[in-house]
Design an enzyme around this catalytic site. Structure first.
Site, PDB file in Angstrom:
ATOM      1  N   SER A  13       0.577  -1.222   0.473  1.00  7.85           N
ATOM      2  CA  SER A  13      -0.207  -0.130  -0.506  1.00  7.85           C
ATOM      3  C   SER A  13       0.851   1.213   0.105  1.00  7.85           C
ATOM      4  CB  SER A  13      -1.044  -0.196   1.298  1.00  7.85           C
ATOM      5  OG  SER A  13      -0.389  -0.037   2.547  1.00  7.85           O
ATOM      6  N   ASN A  14       2.314   1.242   0.582  1.00  4.33           N
ATOM      7  CA  ASN A  14       2.559   2.572   0.850  1.00  4.33           C
ATOM      8  C   ASN A  14       3.503   2.500  -1.049  1.00  4.33           C
ATOM      9  OD1 ASN A  14       3.269   3.585   3.074  1.00  4.33           O
ATOM     10  ND2 ASN A  14       2.987   2.024   3.937  1.00  4.33           N
ATOM     11  N   MET A  89      10.920  -6.314   4.695  1.00  4.01           N
ATOM     12  CA  MET A  89      11.275  -7.517   5.710  1.00  4.01           C
ATOM     13  C   MET A  89      11.946  -8.260   6.200  1.00  4.01           C
ATOM     14  SD  MET A  89       8.233  -6.176   6.956  1.00  4.01           S
ATOM     15  CE  MET A  89       8.747  -7.172   8.776  1.00  4.01           C
ATOM     16  N   ARG A  90      13.312  -7.860   5.357  1.00  5.67           N
ATOM     17  CA  ARG A  90      14.783  -8.049   5.430  1.00  5.67           C
ATOM     18  C   ARG A  90      15.401  -7.022   5.822  1.00  5.67           C
ATOM     19  NH1 ARG A  90      14.952 -13.539   4.724  1.00  5.67           N
ATOM     20  NH2 ARG A  90      12.983 -14.122   3.016  1.00  5.67           N
ATOM     21  N   HIS A 108       8.412   3.091   8.884  1.00  2.49           N
ATOM     22  CA  HIS A 108       8.632   2.683   9.750  1.00  2.49           C
ATOM     23  C   HIS A 108       7.443   2.786  11.287  1.00  2.49           C
ATOM     24  CE1 HIS A 108       9.932   0.184  12.846  1.00  2.49           C
ATOM     25  NE2 HIS A 108       9.408   0.948  14.029  1.00  2.49           N
ATOM     26  N   THR A 140      20.631   3.438   7.363  1.00  2.00           N
ATOM     27  CA  THR A 140      22.286   2.852   7.468  1.00  2.00           C
ATOM     28  C   THR A 140      22.612   1.339   8.290  1.00  2.00           C
ATOM     29  OG1 THR A 140      21.908   3.802   9.736  1.00  2.00           O
ATOM     30  CG2 THR A 140      22.240   5.277   8.810  1.00  2.00           C
ATOM     31  N   LEU A 143      19.835  -1.320  12.047  1.00  2.00           N
ATOM     32  CA  LEU A 143      18.069  -1.249  12.360  1.00  2.00           C
ATOM     33  C   LEU A 143      17.729  -0.488  12.103  1.00  2.00           C
ATOM     34  CD1 LEU A 143      15.794  -3.060  11.058  1.00  2.00           C
ATOM     35  CD2 LEU A 143      16.183  -4.024  14.279  1.00  2.00           C
ATOM     36  N   ASP A 144      16.374   0.494  11.552  1.00  2.00           N
ATOM     37  CA  ASP A 144      15.770   1.194  11.939  1.00  2.00           C
ATOM     38  C   ASP A 144      16.214   2.255  12.776  1.00  2.00           C
ATOM     39  OD1 ASP A 144      13.436  -0.338  11.004  1.00  2.00           O
ATOM     40  OD2 ASP A 144      13.148  -0.553  12.925  1.00  2.00           O
TER      41      ASP A 144
END
Ligand code: GRF
Length: 195
Positions: A13-14, A89-90, A108, A140, A143-144
């Site tokens: 959807s994004n 999702m990786r 996110h 980067t 993560l997140d």
């Protein structure tokens, strides 16, 4: 026009919000959608919008390095200058994020730096927080993490479940991500805050 590749794993959807925003005077155009799984419904959604879409099945590659080599080959062939992760999702390797440094964006579903990682909505509800939202940031090696390019705030309402909260946050994502991409593609990395 900056060529944009979008990486997905799911519904997309994004991805759709990004693709449909890139028209007219927008400084970027979608050139390719890649999924790490052939089952992602977003692949058909991209093709229906006229954007080439292809799965690079992670399970068909021996390890992350082999998978990322295949990703890089496709990204190189399509000439992508900006890579948008949209429900991808990786976790990408430091080698990959270094190679495309300053050119990968992610969305996110929380107000980073709060609630990095999975199950953000569950954690917002468990903490009894009254507000959440979404964040677009540069990717980067952590993560997140990475410089924040935009955030949108969303209220938590009485009786919310993870699903109802996710739906409200997703609607905000569809506003925020296209706005950040438009600015980013025009060379503006100053953060935007919605509403
Ligand atoms: C979004 O909530 C995004 O924030 C998270 O994964 C979800 C993807 O949804 N990273 P969709 O595939 O764009 O519908």
């Amino acid at each position: 026009m900056k060529p944009v590749a979008i990486l997905i794993s799911g519904a997309g959807s994004n991805m759709e919000a990004l693709i449909t925003s890139m028209t007219g005077a927008h400084p970027a155009r979608p050139v390719l959608v890649l999924s790490d799984t052939p089952e992602a419904p977003g692949l058909a959604r991209a093709r229906a919008l006229g954007v080439p879409a292809q799965a690079i099945d992670r399970r068909a590659h021996a390890d992350r390095a082999a998978f990322e080599r295949a990703l890089c080959a496709e990204l190189g062939d399509c000439g992508a200058e900006i890579i948008c992760l949209a429900g991808f999702m990786r976790v990408l390797s430091p080698a990959f994020t270094e190679r495309f440094k300053g050119r990968i964006l992610n969305i996110h579903p929380s107000l980073l730096p709060r609630h990095r990682g999975l199950h953000a909505h569950e954690r917002v509800l468990a903490a009894g927080e009254s507000e959440t939202g979404c964040t677009v940031h540069e990717v980067t090696a952590e993560l997140d993490d990475g410089p924040i390019l935009g955030q949108a705030r969303v209220p938590v309402l009485a009786g919310d479940t993870p699903d109802s909260l996710a739906a409200r946050v997703r609607a905000a994502e569809h506003q925020l991500y296209p706005e950040v991409l438009r600015r980013f593609a025009a060379g503006d990395r100053s953060p935007v805050f919605l509403p």
